[in-house]
Design a protein around this motif. Structure first.
Motif, short mmCIF file in Angstrom:
data_model
loop_
_atom_site.label_atom_id
_atom_site.label_comp_id
_atom_site.label_asym_id
_atom_site.label_seq_id
_atom_site.Cartn_x
_atom_site.Cartn_y
_atom_site.Cartn_z
N GLN A 1 66.98 31.85 5.54
CA GLN A 1 67.05 33.24 5.99
C GLN A 1 65.67 33.88 6.05
O GLN A 1 65.34 34.61 6.99
CB GLN A 1 67.97 34.04 5.06
N SER A 2 64.86 33.62 5.00
CA SER A 2 63.51 34.18 5.01
C SER A 2 62.69 33.62 6.16
O SER A 2 61.92 34.35 6.81
CB SER A 2 62.82 33.89 3.68
N GLN B 1 63.95 32.57 9.00
CA GLN B 1 64.46 33.22 10.20
C GLN B 1 63.95 34.65 10.32
O GLN B 1 63.59 35.12 11.41
CB GLN B 1 65.98 33.20 10.19
N GLN C 1 68.52 31.00 1.27
CA GLN C 1 67.55 32.10 1.21
C GLN C 1 66.25 31.73 1.92
O GLN C 1 65.68 32.56 2.64
CB GLN C 1 67.27 32.46 -0.24
#
Length: 516
Positions: free
Chosen positions: A95-96, A98, A92
């Motif tokens: 992803q955050s 990115q 997560q």
């Protein structure tokens, strides 16, 4: 003999002592037997208890082993769960990161596109204005008037450059806005000074005399400045004209002083709101509760007073300035001031309401989450200013031409645009009727009719140039006066008829060459 003593005596006798002893021995043996059985039972019970204890011990060991296994499994599961949670958290976070990186790239590309657009518009505005200024400086026939025009022309590039720099350096936007607002107010007064310079060429008394000629149409000056009117307006027409001119100058000049003050106050209020967080983003009416709204209302009053003075002076001398089209010049300046002011106010209100709606609904735009409502409104305003100044620079190029100040200048009226449809229709009609004319000429030639006149409607169809060409060759009726006299004298002469036919052919060839 051996045997029982009872038999031996033959007498029934009781048991003998031997028998009694045996019975006692047997009885004692019988009585002594139970102790031997109880020890055996005790051993059995001991064995059973041992077995039970052993079984319970084994069972307890099994339970302990199962419990340990369960604890180990639970610990392993917890470890796996923690590892999965950590892995999920890392995913997560990755992803955050990115997403944030992607948002930053999108925002950077978006900002770069906006900067390129604003820079292009600013460059076009500066080039157009510099070219326009150069035309005035090359034709500097009226320095008193044209230097004020050049001052007004600086308005578009100053607006555009300050807006573009505010986009590049948002922290300096407040200081650049103060500079822009000050020059805006100075330009408004400069326009009034331009009108005065056009009328009097630097002589204020000449302007007063011009106004005195329209004393009957002048509105009385405001009583708030009655102590400043000298002499009193009621004393004479020139006194009335002087008071009206003074009032117009005061109304325009107050904007020069109040506009920078309101701009500085707005900048200070906005800075304090950002530092102390007084802006309530969830309230759609929060902008109306901020000091900037009331400062904008005060600014609106000062703008209204300034343009009231300009309009009053314009209506007084409209006929005297009609040759230089003052209304278009007035609208070119009023458009810059009013459009940018009301545009900025409406954008600030719209962005504030939209931001409050998003906060209440829980939908937040990630690309602009880091920007406040004021920053978003300022960015939109700067981009629009850069775009609009291109059109205003073109408008200034049209309404402030340098040719107006050349010697012996005569105003020209712009003709209505035309696509030449009527001329094309006339040419088509003439071409279509050329065959008919040839047949009529052949009929006249075959029938011996020496008429050489060209129908007037066909001459009109040719156009002005064709009329001149035909008029020079054929005269009013298609022939020169000498030919007409010769024709009237020699109507029956065959030689004159031949000459008439030849001239008719010449006339037809002239028509064809004119059309070509």
């Amino acid at each position: 003999m051996g045997g029982s003593p009872y038999h031996r005596t033959g007498v029934a006798m009781g048991p003998s002592a031997e028998d009694t002893g045996r019975e006692g021995l047997h009885r004692s043996a019988t009585i002594a037997a139970p102790p031997v059985s109880s020890s055996r039972l005790e051993w059995v019970w001991t064995s059973i208890r041992f077995c039970n204890t052993f079984a319970v011990t084994i069972l307890a060991i099994c339970v302990v082993w199962i419990f340990i296994q369960l604890q180990y499994i639970t610990y392993s599961l917890n470890q796996e769960s923690d590892r999965i949670d950590n892995l999920l958290t890392q995913i997560q976070q990755h992803q955050s990161e990115q997403i944030q990186e992607l948002d930053q790239k999108v925002e950077s590309n978006h900002s770069l596109t906006l900067y390129q657009m604003a820079g292009t518009f600013t460059l076009i505005t500066c080039l157009l204005t510099m070219f326009h200024m150069s035309t005035h400086l090359r034709n500097y026939h009226e320095p008193i008037v044209q230097k004020k025009i050049v001052t007004i022309l600086w308005m578009s590039p100053i607006y555009s450059v300050t807006a573009f720099l505010s986009l590049l350096f948002p922290s300096a936007g407040g200081y650049l806005g103060v500079i822009r607002d000050f020059y805006e107010a100075y330009t408004v007064y400069t326009f009034l000074a331009l009108l005065i310079a056009i009328l009097g060429r630097g002589d204020r008394d000449a302007v007063v005399r011009v106004l005195a000629q329209h004393a009957n149409h002048l509105r009385k000056p405001t009583a708030c400045l009655s102590s400043c009117y000298h002499p009193p307006p009621e004393s004479s027409d020139e006194a009335m004209a002087n008071a009206v001119l003074y009032e117009c100058q005061v109304l325009a000049m107050q904007f020069v002083f109040f506009r920078p003050i309101t701009s500085i106050a707005s900048f200070v209020a906005l800075t304090l709101m950002q530092n102390y967080g007084d802006d309530d983003g969830n309230d759609p009416w929060s902008f109306y509760k901020t000091p900037n709204f009331y400062i904008a209302m005060v600014t609106n009053v000062t703008v209204f007073l300034a343009f009231t003075g300009l309009l009053k002076f314009y209506h007084a001398v409209r006929d005297d300035l009609l040759w230089c089209q003052p209304f278009s010049k007035f609208m070119a300046i009023k458009g810059v001031v009013f459009l940018t002011f009301w545009q900025g106010l409406l954008i600030a209100i719209f962005v504030s309401v939209h931001d409050a709606h998003n906060n209440n609904s829980g939908s937040v735009n990630t690309t602009s989450a880091a920007k406040t409502a004021q920053e978003q409104a300022a960015e939109i305003q700067h981009i629009l200013i850069c775009l609009e100044m291109v059109f205003f620079s073109i408008a200034h190029l049209c309404v402030f031409p340098a040719e107006e100040w050349e010697p012996d200048y005569r105003p020209t009226e712009m003709q209505a645009p035309s696509m030449g449809i009527k001329d094309f229709a006339r040419d088509v009609s003439f071409i279509m009727s050329s065959g008919k004319r040839r047949r009529e000429a052949a009929t006249r030639k075959a029938g011996g009719e020496p008429s050489l006149s060209v129908p007037q409607e066909e001459v009109d169809d040719v156009g002005d140039d064709a009329k001149n060409a035909l008029g020079g060759k054929l005269g009013h009726g298609g022939l020169s006066p000498e030919t007409e006299r010769h024709e009237s004298d020699d109507d029956d002469d065959p030689l004159s008829l031949q000459v008439s036919y030849q001239r008719s052919d010449i006339s037809s060839s002239i028509d064809e060459r004119t059309i070509i």
